[in-house]
Scaffold this motif. Structure first.
Motif, short mmCIF file in Angstrom:
data_model
loop_
_atom_site.label_atom_id
_atom_site.label_comp_id
_atom_site.label_asym_id
_atom_site.label_seq_id
_atom_site.Cartn_x
_atom_site.Cartn_y
_atom_site.Cartn_z
N ASP A 194 30.83 39.31 32.33
CA ASP A 194 31.95 39.95 31.64
C ASP A 194 32.39 41.16 32.47
O ASP A 194 31.65 42.12 32.66
N ILE A 195 33.62 41.10 32.98
CA ILE A 195 34.17 42.20 33.80
C ILE A 195 35.31 42.90 33.08
O ILE A 195 36.12 43.59 33.72
N THR A 196 35.37 42.76 31.77
CA THR A 196 36.45 43.38 31.00
C THR A 196 36.25 44.90 31.01
O THR A 196 35.17 45.40 30.67
#
Length: 201
Positions: A194-196
């Motif tokens: 997850d790179i949000t």
């Protein structure tokens, strides 16, 4: 205690009590204006001192208010930080000037030909639209005339013709076709990174 004294006491108490009967000494005295002496109760004396209010220095209050005003002015000067919309941001690698393609220059004959073709296409689409509008108006006019004639023939058929037809626009839908599962298909494990980005105001 004598009877005369008890009666005198009754007269004094009758001015300050409710109607009831009471007992004084050995004599029972009935009076509509007296209550029993035993029912007269008083609350215990309370000797607690009221809490002393702390003296507030007006200069200190004024200093606190001025400090709060200064903080508010300082916060108003700072512009609000907006959360960027990453979907609308152009990547830096796409902003390279060497990637820009030059627009080909058209000759005079080619540009005039394209303009003439666009005019002809516009005239064609306008004629097509006007023909569709005229066809719809003719159909509505014919329908009204047919309904008038039907009403003269039979009122029952006229009312039935005005009802909407649910089968006028039939709707059919087919779901996904059944296919056998693939034997050599490897399902993904579902792991991802997850790179949000999370923004805080």
């Amino acid at each position: 205690m004598s009877v005369a004294l008890s009666r005198g006491l009754c007269r004094v108490l009758s001015r300050h009590t409710a109607p009831s009967s009471y007992l004084l000494g050995e004599h029972a005295v009935q009076s509509p204006w007296l209550a029993p002496v035993m029912t007269l109760k008083t609350s215990a004396p309370l000797r607690a001192e009221p809490k002393k209010k702390k003296k507030v220095d007006p200069r200190r209050e004024q200093m606190i208010r001025e400090r709060m005003k200064r903080k508010l002015k300082r916060l108003e000067k700072i512009p609000p930080e907006l959360i960027p919309i990453e979907d609308q941001l152009i990547p830096a690698k796409c902003l390279d000037e060497t990637r820009e393609r030059s627009v080909p220059r058209l000759s005079f004959e080619e540009s005039e030909g394209r303009a003439l073709l666009l005019k002809k296409w516009s005239i064609y689409k306008q004629e097509q639209h006007m023909a569709e509008v005229q066809a719809v108006e003719d159909a509505i006019k014919a329908q009204r005339e047919a309904l008038k004639e039907l009403k003269l023939e039979s009122e029952q058929l006229y009312q039935a013709a005005l009802k909407p037809d649910p089968l006028l626009f039939p709707f059919t839908h087919e779901g996904p076709a059944y296919t056998p599962p693939k034997t050599d298909y490897e399902a993904p494990d579902g792991k991802y990174t997850d790179i949000t980005r999370v923004y805080t105001q």
